[in-house]
Design an enzyme around this catalytic site. Structure first.
Site, PDB file in Angstrom:
ATOM      1  N   ASP A  93       0.705  -1.204   0.134  1.00 39.34           N
ATOM      2  CA  ASP A  93      -0.016   0.022  -0.029  1.00 39.34           C
ATOM      3  C   ASP A  93       0.699   1.221  -0.031  1.00 39.34           C
ATOM      4  O   ASP A  93       1.883   1.439   0.690  1.00 39.34           O
ATOM      5  CB  ASP A  93      -0.945  -0.030   1.202  1.00 39.34           C
ATOM      6  CG  ASP A  93      -2.283  -0.260   1.019  1.00 39.34           C
ATOM      7  OD1 ASP A  93      -2.878  -0.230  -0.015  1.00 39.34           O
ATOM      8  OD2 ASP A  93      -3.006  -0.780   2.092  1.00 39.34           O
ATOM      9  N   GLU A 191     -13.640  -2.346  -2.984  1.00 37.12           N
ATOM     10  CA  GLU A 191     -13.978  -2.469  -1.619  1.00 37.12           C
ATOM     11  C   GLU A 191     -15.329  -2.207  -1.168  1.00 37.12           C
ATOM     12  O   GLU A 191     -15.819  -0.972  -1.404  1.00 37.12           O
ATOM     13  CB  GLU A 191     -13.086  -1.814  -0.501  1.00 37.12           C
ATOM     14  CG  GLU A 191     -13.346  -2.013   0.962  1.00 37.12           C
ATOM     15  CD  GLU A 191     -12.153  -1.666   1.917  1.00 37.12           C
ATOM     16  OE1 GLU A 191     -10.930  -1.479   1.404  1.00 37.12           O
ATOM     17  OE2 GLU A 191     -12.303  -1.858   3.009  1.00 37.12           O
TER      18      GLU A 191
HETATM   19  O1  KIV Z   1      -4.889  -1.974   3.985  1.00 42.07           O
HETATM   20  C1  KIV Z   1      -5.499  -3.063   3.538  1.00 42.07           C
HETATM   21  O2  KIV Z   1      -5.447  -4.351   4.088  1.00 42.07           O
HETATM   22  C2  KIV Z   1      -6.500  -3.268   2.409  1.00 42.07           C
HETATM   23  C3  KIV Z   1      -7.207  -4.249   2.176  1.00 42.07           C
HETATM   24  C4  KIV Z   1      -8.465  -4.414   3.144  1.00 42.07           C
HETATM   25  C5  KIV Z   1      -7.863  -4.331   0.970  1.00 42.07           C
HETATM   26  O3  KIV Z   1      -6.467  -2.161   1.799  1.00 42.07           O
END
Ligand code: KIV
Length: 277
Positions: A93, A191
């Protein structure tokens, strides 16, 4: 055109293999991960894609939101996980505001890929992020665009809610998905959206669409590791999201629980109607 051959058993998953799986109708099993012990188990259990999610702010750091997570946090957890993945594809991320400008997005991507060992970055946002997605993509950064509920916007939204229920919002999301794919997104993640909308986004897309709380008609599923093990603070505090299934129930150990999740995703057994909006 002939279909791409499947990767050899145990071979490392790459973007092309994810696309082949989508084209062949093989569902992609994805799960978050934050440390070496779980990385080893997830890889062995057949998880195709592992995400260093900024959910680590909630399930590891114990905060109520993801907004305090930094690029350094993501790099820290990525470099712990990466060496233990022999097969699974590692996505990381880009945390809150780390992709607010092109330069910051490129710098954050460079760090999570070069220092963290990630093979793709994920960023939240709709068409307003198309410029950033294109900027990264043309420079060789594989990108997953995260649509629908965007937890990083919690302080603007006030609460986590299902997105795209109204017709106008659904049409806008379909448009966002198209724009982000045209900008170079290699993967879409949706999501907390109604299952019929996720199906329309998947039918329209030419890249894999991974769902969380988005119903069964997508290319693959992702969940937060601590949720399926029934140990995340949200679950413990009695706020289990509708789409979460406790895989520890009926499993003698963690590896069996994760294997059952993978099998359920592959067979279409998860999500069931009670997990969908
Ligand atoms: O941060 C995370 O774990 C996510 C998932 C829930 C898709 O973005």
């Amino acid at each position: 055109m002939t279909a791409a051959p499947a990767a050899a058993p145990g071979a490392a998953v790459h973007v092309g293999e994810l696309r082949r799986m989508r084209d062949a109708g093989e569902r992609i099993a994805c799960l978050t991960c934050y440390d070496a012990s779980f990385a080893l188990i997830e890889d062995r259990a057949g998880v195709d894609l592992v995400l260093i999610g900024d959910s680590l702010g909630m399930v590891i750091h114990g905060r109520g939101t993801t907004t305090a997570v930094t690029v350094a946090d993501i790099v820290y957890h990525s470099r712990i996980v990466a060496p233990y993945l022999k097969r699974a594809f590692l996505v990381a991320d880009l945390p809150f505001l780390s992709f607010a400008t092109r330069e910051r997005a490129l710098d954050a991507s460079q760090r999570v890929m070069q220092e963290g060992g990630a093979k793709m970055v994920k960023l939240e946002g709709g068409r307003e992020q198309a410029d950033i997605v294109e900027y990264l993509s043309v420079r060789g950064v594989p990108v997953c665009a995260h649509l629908g509920l965007q937890p990083q916007l919690i302080h603007k939204m006030g609460a986590f809610r299902v997105q795209g229920r109204e017709d106008a919002a659904a049409e806008a999301m379909l448009h966002d998905a198209r724009v982000l794919e045209d900008a170079g997104a290699d993967l879409l993640l949706v999501e907390c959206i109604p299952a019929p909308l996720a199906q329309r986004i998947t039918e329209q897309a030419h890249v894999p669409v991974i769902g969380i709380g988005a119903g069964p008609q997508v290319s693959g599923q992702i969940l937060v590791l601590h949720d399926i093990l029934n140990i995340s603070p949200t679950v413990t505090l009695g706020r289990k999201p509708r789409f979460v299934k406790n895989y520890m129930e009926g499993s003698p150990d963690i590896e069996t629980a994760i294997r059952r999740y993978v099998q359920d995703v592959k067979s279409g057994g998860y999500p069931a109607p009670e997990h969908c909006f």
